[in-house]
Write an enzyme that holds these catalytic residues in place. Structure first.
Site, PDB file in Angstrom:
ATOM      1  N   LYS A 116      55.058  14.257  60.841  1.00  0.00           N
ATOM      2  CA  LYS A 116      53.789  14.513  61.396  1.00  0.00           C
ATOM      3  C   LYS A 116      53.186  16.049  61.693  1.00  0.00           C
ATOM      4  CE  LYS A 116      54.094  10.164  64.204  1.00  0.00           C
ATOM      5  NZ  LYS A 116      53.048   9.031  63.803  1.00  0.00           N
ATOM      6  N   HIS A 235      52.063   0.016  70.774  1.00  0.00           N
ATOM      7  CA  HIS A 235      51.057   0.726  69.788  1.00  0.00           C
ATOM      8  C   HIS A 235      51.176   0.215  68.578  1.00  0.00           C
ATOM      9  CE1 HIS A 235      51.331   4.312  72.959  1.00  0.00           C
ATOM     10  NE2 HIS A 235      53.020   3.940  73.161  1.00  0.00           N
ATOM     11  N   ARG A 297      48.528   5.422  51.691  1.00  0.00           N
ATOM     12  CA  ARG A 297      49.033   4.186  51.069  1.00  0.00           C
ATOM     13  C   ARG A 297      47.868   3.484  51.762  1.00  0.00           C
ATOM     14  NH1 ARG A 297      50.314   1.305  56.243  1.00  0.00           N
ATOM     15  NH2 ARG A 297      51.507   3.293  57.861  1.00  0.00           N
TER      16      ARG A 297
HETATM   17  P1  ADP Z   1      49.157  -0.235  59.485  1.00  0.00           P
HETATM   18  O1  ADP Z   1      49.299   1.296  60.492  1.00  0.00           O
HETATM   19  O2  ADP Z   1      48.684   0.266  57.868  1.00  0.00           O
HETATM   20  O3  ADP Z   1      48.122  -0.379  60.305  1.00  0.00           O
HETATM   21  P2  ADP Z   1      51.536  -1.378  61.000  1.00  0.00           P
HETATM   22  O4  ADP Z   1      50.968  -0.402  62.179  1.00  0.00           O
HETATM   23  O5  ADP Z   1      50.694  -2.336  60.666  1.00  0.00           O
HETATM   24  O6  ADP Z   1      50.539  -0.004  59.761  1.00  0.00           O
HETATM   25  O7  ADP Z   1      52.660  -1.408  60.991  1.00  0.00           O
HETATM   26  C1  ADP Z   1      53.379  -0.072  60.169  1.00  0.00           C
HETATM   27  C2  ADP Z   1      54.157  -0.462  59.444  1.00  0.00           C
HETATM   28  O8  ADP Z   1      54.603  -1.718  59.190  1.00  0.00           O
HETATM   29  C3  ADP Z   1      53.457  -0.367  58.259  1.00  0.00           C
HETATM   30  O9  ADP Z   1      53.969   1.237  57.271  1.00  0.00           O
HETATM   31  C4  ADP Z   1      53.423  -1.018  57.835  1.00  0.00           C
HETATM   32  O10 ADP Z   1      53.696  -1.224  56.001  1.00  0.00           O
HETATM   33  C5  ADP Z   1      55.128  -1.945  58.122  1.00  0.00           C
HETATM   34  N1  ADP Z   1      54.619  -3.709  57.959  1.00  0.00           N
HETATM   35  C6  ADP Z   1      53.529  -4.043  58.837  1.00  0.00           C
HETATM   36  N2  ADP Z   1      53.290  -5.691  58.247  1.00  0.00           N
HETATM   37  C7  ADP Z   1      53.818  -5.515  57.281  1.00  0.00           C
HETATM   38  C8  ADP Z   1      54.338  -6.480  56.682  1.00  0.00           C
HETATM   39  N3  ADP Z   1      53.326  -8.162  57.006  1.00  0.00           N
HETATM   40  N4  ADP Z   1      54.826  -6.741  55.828  1.00  0.00           N
HETATM   41  C9  ADP Z   1      55.995  -5.814  54.954  1.00  0.00           C
HETATM   42  N5  ADP Z   1      55.732  -4.029  55.544  1.00  0.00           N
HETATM   43  C10 ADP Z   1      54.538  -4.522  57.190  1.00  0.00           C
HETATM   44  P1  ADP Z   2      52.846   5.336  63.974  1.00  0.00           P
HETATM   45  O1  ADP Z   2      53.185   6.523  62.784  1.00  0.00           O
HETATM   46  O2  ADP Z   2      53.685   4.754  64.846  1.00  0.00           O
HETATM   47  O3  ADP Z   2      51.501   4.764  64.267  1.00  0.00           O
HETATM   48  P2  ADP Z   2      50.405   7.595  66.321  1.00  0.00           P
HETATM   49  O4  ADP Z   2      51.162   8.581  65.846  1.00  0.00           O
HETATM   50  O5  ADP Z   2      50.171   7.014  64.440  1.00  0.00           O
HETATM   51  O6  ADP Z   2      52.455   6.763  65.271  1.00  0.00           O
HETATM   52  O7  ADP Z   2      50.391   6.595  67.119  1.00  0.00           O
HETATM   53  C1  ADP Z   2      50.766   5.467  67.332  1.00  0.00           C
HETATM   54  C2  ADP Z   2      49.124   4.622  68.577  1.00  0.00           C
HETATM   55  O8  ADP Z   2      49.890   5.896  69.398  1.00  0.00           O
HETATM   56  C3  ADP Z   2      47.695   5.375  68.183  1.00  0.00           C
HETATM   57  O9  ADP Z   2      46.758   4.550  67.645  1.00  0.00           O
HETATM   58  C4  ADP Z   2      47.806   5.371  70.234  1.00  0.00           C
HETATM   59  O10 ADP Z   2      47.487   3.991  69.875  1.00  0.00           O
HETATM   60  C5  ADP Z   2      49.318   5.831  70.569  1.00  0.00           C
HETATM   61  N1  ADP Z   2      48.464   7.168  70.688  1.00  0.00           N
HETATM   62  C6  ADP Z   2      48.910   8.877  69.618  1.00  0.00           C
HETATM   63  N2  ADP Z   2      48.126   9.528  70.191  1.00  0.00           N
HETATM   64  C7  ADP Z   2      47.998   9.271  71.522  1.00  0.00           C
HETATM   65  C8  ADP Z   2      47.743  10.744  72.310  1.00  0.00           C
HETATM   66  N3  ADP Z   2      48.729  11.695  71.915  1.00  0.00           N
HETATM   67  N4  ADP Z   2      47.249   9.722  73.195  1.00  0.00           N
HETATM   68  C9  ADP Z   2      47.023   8.516  73.688  1.00  0.00           C
HETATM   69  N5  ADP Z   2      48.011   7.764  73.047  1.00  0.00           N
HETATM   70  C10 ADP Z   2      48.069   8.170  71.537  1.00  0.00           C
END
Ligand code: ADP
Ligand code: ADP
Ligand code: MG
Length: 617
Positions: A116, A235, A297
């Site tokens: 990140k 989250h 992806r």
């Molecule tokens: P995304 O950002 O695509 O919505 P998610 O928040 O659902 O991803 O999930 C975080 C991680 O967990 C993703 O990298 C996803 O690949 C994995 N994951 C979620 N659901 C599944 C599943 N049914 N089978 C395999 N991996 C999963």
């Molecule tokens: P991951 O790799 O686990 O998906 P992200 O950086 O995409 O991590 O953040 C996941 C979630 O956390 C976001 O969808 C949001 O709900 C919350 N989040 C992330 N960064 C912030 C921020 N700076 N302020 C408020 N909420 C945040």
């Protein structure tokens, strides 16, 4: 176009990829673990190769075995799906080195966006607005706390290698910083083997807005509009939709252009998602939307984009990986209608959302919406993998209709004995603020008590079950029920038992409640019921008058009699505490205490049978 593909994944996404490959006449090869021998993705593929034990590190994370399986089965390409090895640059490289086609971005792009902090630095250089924060290499607690104070609380500590909502801590004041930093680092080390963190301004009224991007090997990049994934629990996304509510054309153009710029900055090929965080305290505004991370992806929620654009993103992936240009130009893409996806999980909202594992003895998924699943009735939800049962994807011309359709789909999901979040999804999709588009990432947490369903069967379910268990002779007399009118003087009640509690209720079929065998389904919930053991369960008015029923949900705080005891009319028998008030149930006539179900301390639901008084002869 390539002619065969191995899918290095399982479950719903493996089945999803097979579906498109089939249509394009591409031969499919699945891989599977011990636990997945009979899985749907194995049965659906043209070929399947066993790659190891049930634990993911013994199978779905064994890149070496997966590549071997591709070579031995003659597959030309590998599609990683999402999760598992999909964002692993080394694996992508090994696939290419083995002479196979990798269906995904170039390893360099995965690497550039994988951490990140590095990704954000790259975006700053490309002039993409990023969440304000600290990305430095200096990682000691003093320096990190100093940076947090400079940014201003609240802040979010994030593992640079994080994903799936793990390795994040919100810190509201300097006093709790060190402790939260420690626990964040601990989680990051154990989950990702890397405890480096970055610090971000915690955005208030946050909305998660992401843009689907697509690149090809000819240098073209387009976007397929945005999705809103603000409905999250811890989250993690729960309901996703496209387009984003309240997004005006100018803001959309700005955020989508920023996403294309981000993808171009890493010469992106294939499907990807640029995630942004928006400060929505005054609606969505272009100057308050910041880059958060890129997922290199296909995304779990890609179907909502497919639904509003009419495109098949897996087909796009296969074409791009075959060297073809993108199927459409930017000006050929448009948004049509509204789509919402609900993730149906094997979990129990009434029990802290703990995963619910076991055999799917009964599994009926809704009709009238798109359902992406990797299981069938009889399959097992195991502790080894993600507990997602299906994704329910509703499309309609308007947002309100799409929400109603998703709610109806969740309500008609019938699963037993594994628990699901169907009723919870339904409640969220029907919630007034959600329907009005007033959402942010705190929505679920704020409304949790309203969204988590009551586990006790509601009266209409009890009554429908009672109607269903009337013995056939009596059922005839009740036949059709249509012209039937309850006559209170001769009211008949039936005993029904739901998980240990007996209820004495009027039989009354309901159009909402679906009864099958000894199962009642309503609103996404399921209950098992049994007729009582005795055969005298249909009771006339005289007898039922002797039934002491709980007038409301509450707790038994006093049992003043014993079974077999002779009682006099008006005698105090049972004391209930309900809604902070005490209520005493008395004997309706002189008689003896027959069955006594009430026990001190017991929680009871409305209509529960507490005791049965037999009238004096
Ligand atoms: P995304 O950002 O695509 O919505 P998610 O928040 O659902 O991803 O999930 C975080 C991680 O967990 C993703 O990298 C996803 O690949 C994995 N994951 C979620 N659901 C599944 C599943 N049914 N089978 C395999 N991996 C999963
Ligand atoms: P991951 O790799 O686990 O998906 P992200 O950086 O995409 O991590 O953040 C996941 C979630 O956390 C976001 O969808 C949001 O709900 C919350 N989040 C992330 N960064 C912030 C921020 N700076 N302020 C408020 N909420 C945040
Ligand atoms: Mg994310």
């Amino acid at each position: 176009m390539l002619s065969s593909v191995l899918i290095a994944n399982r479950g719903e996404i493996a089945c999803r990829i097979i579906r498109t490959a089939r249509r394009l006449r591409i031969r499919t090869v699945s891989v599977y673990s011990d636990a997945d021998r009979d899985a749907l993705h194995v049965r659906q593929a043209d070929d399947a190769v066993h790659i190891g034990g049930s634990q993911v590190r013994e199978s779905y994370l064994r890149g070496d075995r997966i590549i071997e399986a591709a070579l031995s089965s003659g597959a030309e390409a590998i599609h990683p799906g999402y999760g598992f090895l999909s964002e692993n640059a080394e694996f992508a490289e090994q696939v290419v080195d083995a002479g196979l086609i990798w269906i995904g971005p170039r390893p360099e792009s995965i690497r550039a966006m994988g951490l990140k902090d590095a990704a954000k630095a790259r975006m700053i250089a490309a002039n993409v607005p990023v969440t304000p924060g600290y990305l430095g290499a200096v990682q000691d607690a003093t320096r990190l706390r100093f940076e947090a104070e400079a940014i201003g609380f609240p802040v979010l500590i994030k593992a640079v290698a994080g994903g799936g909502g793990k390795g994040m801590r919100r810190v509201d004041d300097p006093g709790s910083f060190d402790e939260l930093l420690d626990s964040c680092k601990r989680e990051a080390r154990s989950s990702f083997g890397d405890d480096r963190v970055l610090i971000e301004k915690y955005i208030l009224s946050p909305r998660h807005i992401e843009v689907q991007v697509f690149g090809d090997s000819h240098g073209n990049v387009v976007h397929l509009f945005e999705r809103d994934c603000s409905l999250q629990r811890r989250h993690q996304k729960v309901i996703e939709e496209a387009p984003a509510p309240g997004m005006d054309e100018a803001t959309r153009a700005a955020v989508c252009a920023a996403a294309v710029k981000a993808a171009e900055a890493v010469a992106y090929v294939g499907a990807g998602t640029i995630e942004f965080i928006a400060d929505a305290s005054e609606g969505l505004r272009a100057d308050r939307i910041w880059f958060m991370e890129m997922n290199t992806r296909l995304q779990v929620e890609h179907p909502v984009t497919e639904a509003i654009t009419g495109q098949d993103l897996v087909e796009w992936q296969l074409r791009v990986a075959s060297g073809e240009p993108l199927p459409l130009r930017q000006d050929e893409l448009a948004i049509s209608g509204w789509a919402m996806e609900g993730r149906l999980y094997a979990e129990n909202p009434s029990n802290g959302f703990l995963p619910s594992i076991g055999k799917l003895e009964h599994l009926e998924l809704p009709e009238g919406v798109r359902v992406d699943t990797g299981v069938v009735q009889g399959a097992e939800v195991t502790p080894f993998y993600d507990p997602m049962i299906a994704k329910l994807i509703a499309w309609a011309p308007s947002r309100a209709e799409a929400a109603a359709k998703l709610a109806a789909a969740a309500a008609s999901s019938r699963v037993w004995p594994v628990r699901t979040n169907a009723a919870f999804l339904r409640a969220a999709a029907l919630h007034g603020e959600f329907v009005d588009g007033r959402i942010d990432t705190g929505f679920i947490e704020r409304h949790l008590t309203e969204l988590v369903p009551d586990i006790d069967p509601p009266m209409k379910v009890l009554q429908a079950a009672a109607a269903a268990i009337l013995p056939s002779g009596r059922a005839g007399a009740w036949g059709g029920m249509s012209g039937f009118r309850m006559n209170s003087a001769t009211e008949t009640r039936v005993q029904v038992e739901f998980s240990g509690s007996t209820y004495l209720v009027e039989p009354r079929p309901s159009a909402d409640v679906h009864i099958e065998d000894s199962l009642a389904f309503d609103g996404g919930q399921a209950w098992h019921f049994t007729p009582p053991r005795s055969d005298s369960f249909v009771q006339g008015a005289g007898v039922s008058d002797g039934a002491l029923l709980s007038p409301m949900p509450g707790r038994v705080i006093g049992v003043l009699v014993a079974s077999g005891e002779v009682v006099a009319k008006g005698q105090r028998l049972i004391v209930l505490e309900a809604m902070k008030m005490e209520q005493t149930l008395t004997a309706p006539f002189d008689g003896t205490v027959g069955e006594l179900r009430a026990v001190e301390g017991m929680q009871v639901v409305e209509g529960a049978l507490l005791a049965q008084i037999r009238e004096k002869e």
